[in-house]
Motif scaffolding. Structure first.
Motif: not given
Length: 331
Positions: A232-238, A261-262, A181-183, A213-216
């Motif tokens: 995907a939840p990490i990307i969508r929720g960061h 959250r991290i 998710g970091g990457l 719009q970029h997380p979705e």
């Protein structure tokens, strides 16, 4: 190129019979007499399939299978266990070790042929997915390359995020998802105009709407990947905030996935401690002050406190280029 099949069996007659069969089918055969040889050959040759006897000296088949599945270099190689032990408990042990298939000896050649063909088809599909995933990660790095100020940002986030997840006592699957998710957290910015990404002045409301719009968008890009369920939840929720004021959904508190959250915390810290078009980098001490000020408002208070502790106790490893390039994610 012919597929490579590793045959591991301590019985010389059985091993030679399987090797002859494999070669007669047009494959390249690799032979191992015991578990240690099987592991060494698998790591050296990276075969397309392992036919693995259960009862072998040094390491038995279960242990070899466990080690192969635990190593990222060999984890996706199909393993078919060969056994004269047909009791249910032996199959359960094989399943727990990560075996992909089972054959009871002695076996019919037609059945062995069919099982080999089936496992090699699976391996070809897996290889194709691996190549696709590599393209996705390359695309994420290409997005980063658009902005000279964010060079190395993705690698640092992956590294920082994994360290925070480890300090929080999270399991290896979560740690790996955080690393990925970091990457990939900003891959959705591929659809944002360069003029907005590089703008040295505050964004207009219209420009900020594009950014939001970029997380979705990123979650949609990785949707076909095997790791999408976890990443995907990490990307969508960061960009969600602890108090519910973030985007895209206004999630609050523990509604926000822990991986997101991290990444939100380490993303903010890295942004604060690197030069940006609109300001110079802050010192780690000043960045910590800002983390404290927004702790429990923008970021998870427990995770933020833990991350601050890593910084203040000088336990947070800041990766250099060489270290990041060769860093292997947890498995």
């Amino acid at each position: 190129m012919a597929a490579k099949i590793l045959v591991a069996d301590d019985n010389p007659a059985m091993r030679e019979a399987i090797v002859r069969f494999v070669e007669a089918e047009g494959y390249v055969a690799l032979a191992a007499r015991n578990g240690r040889e099987a592991l060494n050959l698998a790591l050296a040759e990276l075969p397309d399939l392992v036919l693995l006897d259960v009862t072998m000296p040094d390491y038995d088949g279960y242990e070899v299978c466990r080690r192969l599945k635990a190593d990222p270099r060999t984890a996706l190689i199909p393993v078919t266990m060969l056994t004269v032990l047909d009791a249910p408990e032996h199959r359960w042990r094989g399943i727990e070790a990560g075996a992909d298939d089972f054959l009871t000896k002695p076996f019919d050649e037609r059945l062995l042929r069919a099982r080999i063909q089936s496992q090699l088809r699976t391996k070809r599909l897996t290889d194709q997915l691996e190549r696709t995933e590599s393209v996705i990660f390359a695309l994420a790095l290409a997005v980063e390359a658009k902005d000279m100020y964010t060079e190395g940002h993705l690698w640092r986030l992956a590294y920082y995020g994994e360290q925070l997840a480890t300090a929080a006592g999270l399991g290896h699957d979560v740690r790996r998802a955080v690393w990925q998710g970091g990457l990939l957290h900003d891959i959705g910015k591929i659809g944002v105009a360069d003029s907005i990404l590089r703008k040295p002045a505050p964004l207009t409301p219209e420009e900020y709407a594009q950014i939001k719009q970029h997380p979705e968008c990123g979650a949609r890009i990785i949707a076909p990947m095997r790791f999408a369920r976890d990443v995907a939840p990490i990307i969508r929720g960061h960009h969600e905030h602890w108090d519910g004021s973030g985007y895209p959904y206004g999630l609050r508190g523990e509604e926000i996935p822990i991986g997101a959250r991290i990444i939100a915390i380490v993303d903010a810290y890295d942004a604060m401690t690197t030069d940006r078009p609109y300001r110079k980098a802050l010192s780690p001490e000043r960045a910590v002050q800002r983390l404290r000020a927004r702790c429990g408002i923008q970021w998870d208070p427990s995770l933020t406190a833990l991350f601050i502790m890593l910084i203040e106790q000088k336990r947070l490893i800041v990766p250099n280029d060489a270290g990041v390039t060769h860093h292997i994610p947890v498995v």
